[in-house]
Design a protein around this motif. Sequence first.
Motif, mmCIF file in Angstrom:
data_model
loop_
_atom_site.group_PDB
_atom_site.id
_atom_site.type_symbol
_atom_site.label_atom_id
_atom_site.label_comp_id
_atom_site.label_asym_id
_atom_site.label_seq_id
_atom_site.Cartn_x
_atom_site.Cartn_y
_atom_site.Cartn_z
ATOM 1 N N PHE A 29 14.593 -18.357 22.156
ATOM 2 C CA PHE A 29 14.983 -17.939 23.502
ATOM 3 C C PHE A 29 15.187 -16.430 23.567
ATOM 4 O O PHE A 29 15.882 -15.856 22.714
ATOM 5 C CB PHE A 29 16.280 -18.639 23.929
ATOM 6 N N LEU A 30 14.612 -15.807 24.568
ATOM 7 C CA LEU A 30 14.865 -14.389 24.836
ATOM 8 C C LEU A 30 16.248 -14.263 25.474
ATOM 9 O O LEU A 30 16.786 -15.232 26.022
ATOM 10 C CB LEU A 30 13.810 -13.832 25.785
ATOM 11 N N ILE A 71 15.734 -25.642 14.807
ATOM 12 C CA ILE A 71 14.768 -24.805 15.516
ATOM 13 C C ILE A 71 15.314 -24.570 16.921
ATOM 14 O O ILE A 71 15.105 -25.363 17.832
ATOM 15 C CB ILE A 71 13.371 -25.460 15.575
ATOM 16 N N SER A 72 16.063 -23.464 17.075
ATOM 17 C CA SER A 72 16.812 -23.176 18.315
ATOM 18 C C SER A 72 17.789 -24.300 18.635
ATOM 19 O O SER A 72 18.084 -24.575 19.800
ATOM 20 C CB SER A 72 15.860 -22.939 19.503
ATOM 21 N N THR A 104 0.555 -14.179 17.150
ATOM 22 C CA THR A 104 0.845 -14.968 18.342
ATOM 23 C C THR A 104 2.349 -15.238 18.395
ATOM 24 O O THR A 104 2.963 -15.543 17.377
ATOM 25 C CB THR A 104 0.075 -16.302 18.291
ATOM 26 N N MET A 105 2.937 -15.112 19.582
ATOM 27 C CA MET A 105 4.385 -15.266 19.736
ATOM 28 C C MET A 105 4.738 -16.538 20.503
ATOM 29 O O MET A 105 4.064 -16.884 21.475
ATOM 30 C CB MET A 105 4.958 -14.049 20.463
ATOM 31 N N ILE A 106 5.782 -17.215 20.051
ATOM 32 C CA ILE A 106 6.235 -18.455 20.682
ATOM 33 C C ILE A 106 7.652 -18.249 21.205
ATOM 34 O O ILE A 106 8.541 -17.821 20.474
ATOM 35 C CB ILE A 106 6.235 -19.621 19.679
ATOM 36 N N PHE A 107 7.849 -18.549 22.486
ATOM 37 C CA PHE A 107 9.161 -18.417 23.115
ATOM 38 C C PHE A 107 9.564 -19.742 23.759
ATOM 39 O O PHE A 107 8.726 -20.461 24.300
ATOM 40 C CB PHE A 107 9.141 -17.350 24.227
ATOM 41 N N TYR A 108 10.851 -20.059 23.713
ATOM 42 C CA TYR A 108 11.418 -21.117 24.535
ATOM 43 C C TYR A 108 12.042 -20.446 25.760
ATOM 44 O O TYR A 108 12.507 -19.302 25.681
ATOM 45 C CB TYR A 108 12.513 -21.880 23.786
#
Length: 287
Positions: free
Chosen positions: A140-141, A94-95, A161-165
């Motif tokens: 990650f963007l 996961i990333s 719903t959006m999840i970002f690191y």
Amino acid sequence: MESTVEPGTLYVVATPIGNLGDLSTRAREVLSRVQLIAAEDTRHTRQLLQAFGIDTALTSLHEHNEMQKSEALISRLLAGESIALVSDAGTPLISDPGFDLVANARARGVSIAVVPGPCAAIAALSIAGLPTDRFVFEGFLPAKSGPRVSRLRELVSEARTMIFYEAPHRLPEVLRDLAAEFGAERAASVSRELTKRFETTYTGTLGQLCEIAEKNADMARGEIVIIVSGNTAEASSAQSFNADQLLRTLLEDLPPSQAAKIAAKLTGEKRGDLYARATQLSGAKRE
């Protein structure tokens, strides 16, 4: 019943994202009994192992060497050794590294088992106070503003719903870009240092979170997870469009009342609203 480590098995093991107490009993057992642990950073993982008195051999597996080392690890698995895959924190892949190893091991018929546990994305989502029934993990963007804005524009209509690191030093500029592209009134949250001593979650609109980030330096310290609500206006529009499509199809063979009754069962929308819309569509059809 006590679990055992099976020979020739690759174990994907989740490790703490901060609080060492979150390492499960099963994870400790697997890490102590496998022949080898493939770690994103052996120095980091060695500290974790030492905290629990585990002395299993370590080898590095990170984004720069994964493709080269996967074959050697798979050969050891096929020879009957058991190996655990861990990242620096949370759930591998996961990333984090591990996809090439898992995918190739699966293709070669290697037995793969998961030892689930902490994941920063899910942890942050569970306390954000935003919809959890449907969500998308974006990781990650892009680090540079231009590609980042381009990616955000592709997500403007996302209803989930959006999840970002995000890296701490980029948080203020990323929040500004989010507010500019999604709208300052979009609901969101920022979680930092989850499970650690200074764990904090900030909630509000993107505009409000931008203001906090400008004034509070602590907000941009530690590991960051950003949760942003989906575009509910787009979702509502899409739902109405789909209901209209359904009604048009039903009206080809049924009167408005029956069409509305069936559409209500299939869409969950109010029967009265659908009947009014079916009447309109039926009248337009006759004209």
